[in-house]
Design an enzyme around this catalytic site. Structure first.
Site, short mmCIF file in Angstrom:
data_model
loop_
_atom_site.label_atom_id
_atom_site.label_comp_id
_atom_site.label_asym_id
_atom_site.label_seq_id
_atom_site.Cartn_x
_atom_site.Cartn_y
_atom_site.Cartn_z
N MET B 156 -3.04 10.45 -3.31
CA MET B 156 -2.78 10.29 -1.89
C MET B 156 -1.34 9.77 -1.80
O MET B 156 -1.08 8.60 -2.07
CB MET B 156 -3.78 9.28 -1.33
CG MET B 156 -3.71 9.02 0.13
SD MET B 156 -5.25 8.23 0.76
CE MET B 156 -5.02 6.54 0.23
N TYR B 415 -4.06 -2.84 -1.32
CA TYR B 415 -3.93 -1.37 -1.15
C TYR B 415 -4.95 -0.79 -0.16
O TYR B 415 -5.86 -1.46 0.25
CB TYR B 415 -3.85 -0.63 -2.48
CG TYR B 415 -4.96 -0.66 -3.48
CD1 TYR B 415 -6.27 -1.00 -3.17
CD2 TYR B 415 -4.68 -0.28 -4.80
CE1 TYR B 415 -7.25 -0.97 -4.13
CE2 TYR B 415 -5.67 -0.24 -5.77
CZ TYR B 415 -6.96 -0.59 -5.42
OH TYR B 415 -7.93 -0.54 -6.38
N GLU B 416 -4.67 0.43 0.23
CA GLU B 416 -5.45 1.10 1.30
C GLU B 416 -5.43 0.30 2.60
O GLU B 416 -6.42 0.26 3.33
CB GLU B 416 -6.90 1.37 0.86
CG GLU B 416 -7.07 2.02 -0.50
CD GLU B 416 -6.27 3.30 -0.69
OE1 GLU B 416 -5.81 3.88 0.32
OE2 GLU B 416 -6.05 3.70 -1.84
N GLY B 417 -4.28 -0.27 2.92
CA GLY B 417 -4.15 -1.09 4.12
C GLY B 417 -4.45 -2.54 3.77
O GLY B 417 -5.58 -2.85 3.41
#
Lengths: 555, 555
Positions: B156, B415-417
């Site tokens: 991603m 990570y991932e926000g």
């Protein structure tokens, strides 16, 4: 990215208005400022650059000897030349006779700049205190000058594989010989600075060992001096078996040390070991609290620097590009927490150290030593973790050196008595001594702070004292303390921390940045102290949780 | 010391009684048990042994390619041969068509056994979901089978140096060419699995890039597939510039990736990039929550094993020697906290995943996705730190491998926000959508749990809901949310976690160890949920702290 910059103005403000250093009879504010200014320049210039080297290269075992990076050796040479090891040692031992609190301020700076450098040196201070308190005249005259000059460093050899928190299980033996000296045999682990090449390996080991026919448990332990080198210059029978590979503190040599009939002399009488060692252990506990302050400070500094530079998202400033992240509320929450913990722990710990130097409130010291040790080391964990979070993904990278703070700091809630042991000491012993003298003196301290505080802060403190009273009553009434002791200790810590902040706020006009002091004080008052009620509630719940079946806790 | 052992009975109990997996139409409890039994054996035997190797050796960049330790390559070969990559992929794409929740249970096991192995694989699942939701028929038919078979893995590609939390600042460009395809140029950072040698470097990159003349900000971003290899077998113009040196996750290749006119195809229409990517980002957020559960579990396992074996001090058992430390109250507090967090987060996250698969409560999913991500990743921090503390000095040593859990876990709140972004999403957007549908559905969930709960637990939950109501009213009334959002998110998380525990307690008779479930539930109810009031109090304080002067936050 910055290494570390001594927060000189903050330290001087905390010393005067947080710690009340001018209560010391021999306090000279101008001299203190001069000394710390020089210390700051030395620390920023010579010590701070060691930190990344120490983390990357570490200390290695070469031909049975611990070898620190060469930059550490050179820095120590200059440090010693500057007379810093003897800063607070009496002139009769070759020191400079300055107040101990200045040595502690230096200790904070060293901890922020390079915790491993501080760690290797730190035990010498406790060792000198122990000798002065417990050593014979010959021992004092021989050893204190060697430590004060920096020719020697010291260790504290307590732990063995089977004897960690439970020192009574120690097996290392000391056998008397005809000339009145002793021979020590056994293995010690987790010995910080058990060897190093800053002093060419010249080390005074303080060793707890068991004498022949001594009773089991801690009452059978005695304290010994066992030097690395014998009078003829040869090495004593002490060897480093291995260096531990650790999460952090890579440059600090954590040694497994073998004593094979090593020559030693006893300090005090047989069986007095733990009592004699307590001088050192208490000094070290407060020094670990000071380490926590230094680590919190450097975590704050790197976070402020990054948050001022890094731009992401809009925070309503109306500019054309993204705003610096220090405009975002959640980042402000994290920065405020760091500012509160760094400056508040500094004020709280320094005040305790000044009180210790004054020597007027021994019961309060029994309480505040474990409180400071636990609260300030938890503060170091939190500020370091927040520093990583503020840096986002960059915080996880080694090059930004905030993850290093978290790795280095992680030992501080463990060594010199785990924070759980500190809590058990307070809940199980300290608050029960002398009909509750410690809590009475603590209450007077907090009330004294409230009397000078703003009305809003005073109200919070009195509310906190009421919560403490409820919690203390519950703790004193129960027998099973284990599950609750940590919450109780934290409650006292938060209240002491709140009191420290109320003093700083009351003196905000004299602060280097009054706006920051007032903002942070509001945050502490309205935000951080909310936790007190939850902690008190935990202390008040029934003891049923303490009597759970054993098999719940087995794998 | 144990590596990791799949807690099969706990997972099956949580699936049935915590998550209500039997609400899924195609649920077959016996099949689920069989599949997870096989999965557990594979994970314990093949994956868990990778973890220390990965930490010590890491992934290296050799001749421009990421090289993982050979044991990872061999393990992946077996994993792929066993058909595990396609476990929950529809049969039309070559998968086995089992419920997604089983793939998530496998994901938890992999995370506990070896988080870096899980991490390299995890993005393939979200990529498949994204293609199935947003891809053209050709894209679905080409790419999903490649991912389901394990021939390819996915990335991603979002973050750029100047564009982290603020993706609108991304500059990577996509230019159309005559044949309808695109060429991508730009640099991406923090790309997990941006290269690896498990699939011989065969990777489907999902890339956010800006099309010519696109508007500034997130609306100008489009989503592209850019494969590592072109149809003729040659390599696309995608290179790994460097691997990051990280605090933990050493075996997970975190790549800086350069796209130099790399061939690509667009997914959906120009400008839809972020909307299309949200499928993947939400899937990944829940997968990070699952990582948190796996990390909490392994931290608990190592702690229980150590605390059962290690003997220090007396805890009143009456034996002749020291007691195991799991008899001491403060250690019990830490073990209970770990048990509560591991099993409670498992139940909470699994329930959310089952609800997601049911697809009946989209507003609740908008709330529970960030709640699970933040709460479970904080739980991983806490359980890992407690594991170190329970191990005492040994916890700081690398060989006991609890410090590794802490180092590996530290990225999960980022990570991932970041968790701060999750909090801002909930406080700023989710609770305001559809006239408060998310909070209404959440309240119904908690009330549903309370209806089945013991009276004492039901009372706690209803009391928590009242606190949430007060906090929500305060949050909805204010404009400046930043300082408070994280406390608000944690309040919701604690309440969801409490509801999960009330369900487990109500079903304790069916648990593998009913005594442990009941003891832990009491601890959660009386102890952990105390924090709710402090959190609500923070949300209710005035907004004055939010309007502090900017210079307070500058270095």
């Amino acid at each position: 990215m910055i290494d570390y910059k001594t927060p000189l103005a903050d330290i001087l403000f905390a010393l005067k208005h947080g710690a009340g250093a001018d209560r010391l009879g021999h306090w000279d504010a101008e001299l203190a400022s001069d000394v710390l200014t020089h210390a700051g320049a030395m620390v920023d210039g010579i010590i701070a650059p060691l930190d990344p080297i120490g983390d990357m290269e570490g200390t290695r075992l070469v031909d049975g000897r611990a070898v620190m990076p060469p930059q550490f050796v050179e820095a120590y040479r200059q440090f010693k030349e500057g007379g810093w090891p003897g800063l607070a040692v009496d002139e009769e031992y070759g020191g400079q006779g300055l107040p101990h609190i200045l040595a502690s301020a230096l200790s904070e700076m060293l901890s922020g700049a390079c915790i491993t450098y501080q760690m290797v040196l730190s035990l010498a201070h406790g060792a000198m205190r122990t000798l002065i308190a417990s050593g014979s005249e010959a021992q004092r005259k021989t050893w204190v000058p060697r430590l004060a000059s920096g020719d020697y460093l010291a260790t504290m050899c307590l732990t063995e594989p089977q004897a960690g928190s439970d020192l009574g299980l120690a097996r290392t033996m000391a056998t008397p010989v005809d000339d009145g000296s002793w021979r020590i045999s056994g293995g010690k682990i987790f010995i910080s600075g058990g060897d190093q090449n800053l002093t060419d390996g010249r080390i005074m080991h303080l060793v707890l060992a068991r004498t022949p026919d001594a009773p089991a448990g801690v009452k059978g332990l005695s304290l010994f001096i066992s030097p690395s080198h014998l009078p003829d210059g040869s090495r004593n029978a002490i060897s480093v078996v291995r260096l531990e590979e650790k999460m952090g503190m890579h440059a600090s040599p954590t040694c497994q040390v073998a004593f094979d009939g090593a020559q030693a002399e006893i300090v005090g009488a047989p069986g007095e070991g733990l009592a004699r060692m307590f001088t050192m252990m208490n000094a070290e506990r407060l020094d670990v609290a000071v380490q926590g302050v230094g680590l919190a400070e450097v975590a704050l500094q790197r976070s402020l620097a990054y948050a001022t530079e890094r731009r992401q998202g809009r925070a309503g400033s109306g500019g054309s590009g993204p705003d610096p992240i220090n405009r975002h509320g959640d980042v402000r929450r994290m920065l405020l927490t760091q500012m509160a913990l760094a400056q508040g722990c500094r004020a709280m710990v320094m005040r305790t150290l000044v009180d210790l130097e004054l020597g007027e409130s021994p019961a309060l010291m029994e309480l505040m030593t474990p409180v400071c040790k636990a609260f300030a080391t938890e503060a170091a964990q939190e500020t370091a973790s927040l520093a990583i979070q503020i840096h986002g993904g960059y915080g996880f990278l080694r090059e930004y050196r905030v993850e290093q703070i978290a790795r280095d700091a992680r030992i501080t809630p463990i060594y010199e008595g785990t924070n759980g042991i500190q809590a058990a000491t307070v809940a199980g012993r300290v608050i029960r001594m002398d009909n509750g003298a410690a809590l009475r003196e603590f209450r007077a301290e907090v009330e004294g702070a409230a009397a000078q505080a703003t009305p809003a802060f005073a109200e919070r403190l009195m509310d906190g004292l009421a919560a403490l009273d409820r919690a203390s009553a519950a703790m004193l009434a129960r027998r099973d303390l284990g599950l609750t002791a940590t919450s109780y200790l934290r409650l006292i810590g938060l209240l002491a921390f709140g009191a420290a902040w109320s003093r700083l706020e009351a003196a905000a006009d004299f602060a280097p940045d009054p706006g920051r002091i007032r903002a942070t004080a509001s945050f502490v008052r309205d935000w951080m102290l909310c936790e007190i009620h939850a902690l008190a509630e935990r202390c008040e719940i029934s003891a049923e949780l303490g009597s759970l079946p054993d098999n719940v806790f087995e794998l």
